[in-house]
Structure formats: C-alpha cells, structure tokens
Design an enzyme around this catalytic site. Structure first.
Site, PDB file in Angstrom:
ATOM      1  N   ARG A 118       0.828  -1.206   0.000  1.00 32.95           N
ATOM      2  CA  ARG A 118       0.000   0.000   0.000  1.00 32.95           C
ATOM      3  C   ARG A 118       0.861   1.254   0.000  1.00 32.95           C
ATOM      4  O   ARG A 118       1.809   1.380   0.769  1.00 32.95           O
ATOM      5  CB  ARG A 118      -0.917   0.035   1.224  1.00 32.95           C
ATOM      6  CG  ARG A 118      -1.777   1.300   1.211  1.00 32.95           C
ATOM      7  CD  ARG A 118      -2.905   1.248   2.144  1.00 32.95           C
ATOM      8  NE  ARG A 118      -3.666   2.501   2.047  1.00 32.95           N
ATOM      9  CZ  ARG A 118      -4.711   2.777   2.780  1.00 32.95           C
ATOM     10  NH1 ARG A 118      -5.154   1.900   3.641  1.00 32.95           N
ATOM     11  NH2 ARG A 118      -5.333   3.923   2.638  1.00 32.95           N
ATOM     12  N   ARG A 166      -6.323   1.489  -3.427  1.00 31.55           N
ATOM     13  CA  ARG A 166      -5.302   0.874  -2.569  1.00 31.55           C
ATOM     14  C   ARG A 166      -5.191  -0.618  -2.831  1.00 31.55           C
ATOM     15  O   ARG A 166      -6.186  -1.278  -3.122  1.00 31.55           O
ATOM     16  CB  ARG A 166      -5.593   1.127  -1.103  1.00 31.55           C
ATOM     17  CG  ARG A 166      -6.886   0.494  -0.645  1.00 31.55           C
ATOM     18  CD  ARG A 166      -7.503   1.214   0.487  1.00 31.55           C
ATOM     19  NE  ARG A 166      -8.063   2.454   0.001  1.00 31.55           N
ATOM     20  CZ  ARG A 166      -8.958   3.160   0.644  1.00 31.55           C
ATOM     21  NH1 ARG A 166      -9.388   2.782   1.797  1.00 31.55           N
ATOM     22  NH2 ARG A 166      -9.434   4.275   0.147  1.00 31.55           N
ATOM     23  N   ASP A 221      -6.268  -2.458   2.423  1.00 26.43           N
ATOM     24  CA  ASP A 221      -6.684  -1.583   3.514  1.00 26.43           C
ATOM     25  C   ASP A 221      -7.122  -2.482   4.655  1.00 26.43           C
ATOM     26  O   ASP A 221      -7.852  -3.460   4.429  1.00 26.43           O
ATOM     27  CB  ASP A 221      -7.845  -0.701   3.048  1.00 26.43           C
ATOM     28  CG  ASP A 221      -8.266   0.324   4.077  1.00 26.43           C
ATOM     29  OD1 ASP A 221      -7.381   0.894   4.734  1.00 26.43           O
ATOM     30  OD2 ASP A 221      -9.476   0.566   4.215  1.00 26.43           O
ATOM     31  N   ASP A 258      -8.815  -2.026   8.416  1.00 32.33           N
ATOM     32  CA  ASP A 258      -9.412  -1.124   9.403  1.00 32.33           C
ATOM     33  C   ASP A 258      -9.857  -1.903  10.629  1.00 32.33           C
ATOM     34  O   ASP A 258     -10.459  -2.977  10.506  1.00 32.33           O
ATOM     35  CB  ASP A 258     -10.651  -0.422   8.830  1.00 32.33           C
ATOM     36  CG  ASP A 258     -10.325   0.598   7.770  1.00 32.33           C
ATOM     37  OD1 ASP A 258      -9.232   1.187   7.829  1.00 32.33           O
ATOM     38  OD2 ASP A 258     -11.169   0.809   6.874  1.00 32.33           O
TER      39      ASP A 258
END
Length: 142
Positions: free
Chosen positions: A82, A91, A94, A96
């Site tokens: 990334r 991207r 990712d 999260d």
C-alpha cells in the site's frame, strides 16, 4: 485476548490475492482468525472515480492492545504494497479496526468503534453475517 473485527479491502492488482495475503500477514502478527465473512464486491466509497473493491470482515482473537493491533494492521498494509495517496483513494490493501471487544476509544489516529461503520452497508452486512449487530446512525440516535 480480545475479540476484534477488522475490515479488509482491496481495489488494485489481484484483489482476492491481496485479501488472502493480508489474512496470512495478520496471522503472522499474532492475530488468530476465528471467522470471516464472505468477500463482497463493492462500489468505491468516498472517491468514486476508481476501480471496484473487494471487501471482507474478519473476526480475530488479538493478544495485545488496540494500539498494537493498529500498528500490526498498518504494517500489513505496508508489507502488502500500500502506498498512501489521497484519502479514500485506490489501494492494494486496507485494514481497518472496526470493533475491539467492547472498547470505545477516541484517540489521535485511533477511533473505535470505527467512525464510519454506520455509513457503509457492506461493513454492517458483513458484521451481521458474523452475528454482530451494529446500529446505524439513525438507530443509535435517541
């Protein structure tokens, strides 16, 4: 050990392979993956002029703190290739933190529960698939 839920997303390169590599790298950091939602193809959120995403939510057992999990997640992103460009831009991967046990944190660079869970249908749907109900903003408001 704490049960946490992580959102994974990819819209560049071999998206499915990127998700798989991220899960492998997370295991290598000490996250024990307990369950995972199905992979969903979604429209981009925030910045619409980019390729579609593959998204998934995983349930992990994490031995450390939320901040340590954030550090591990960011390292998984870097190791996955990334490159940080514009916010909500394309991207390779990712990762999260959506939920971390029953923690509620609002620190610099780390907000738990993730502040946009209620705005993203695919996150709520994936959490629901794993048996986690998270209220929308309208349900959470008095």
């Amino acid at each position: 050990m704490t049960i946490a839920y992580l959102g994974l997303g990819s819209n560049l390169g071999s998206r499915s392979r990127n998700l798989s590599a991220a899960r492998r790298r997370l295991r290598q950091t000490g996250a024990r993956i307990l369950r995972q939602s199905r992979v969903i193809e979604t429209e981009p959120w925030g910045v619409e002029d980019q390729p579609r995403f593959l998204n998934q939510v995983i349930e992990v057992d994490w031995p450390g703190t939320p901040r340590q999990l954030l550090k591990a997640a960011k390292q998984v992103e870097v190791d996955g290739g990334r490159k940080h460009t514009r916010r909500w831009g394309p991207r390779v991967i990712d990762v999260d933190i959506l939920l971390f046990g029953d923690a509620q944190l609002n620190e610099r660079g780390l907000v738990i529960p993730h502040p946009r869970i209620g705005e993203r249908d695919f996150v709520r749907e994936s959490l629901a698939e794993l048996g986690v109900k998270f209220p929308t903003k309208s349900e959470a408001s008095p």
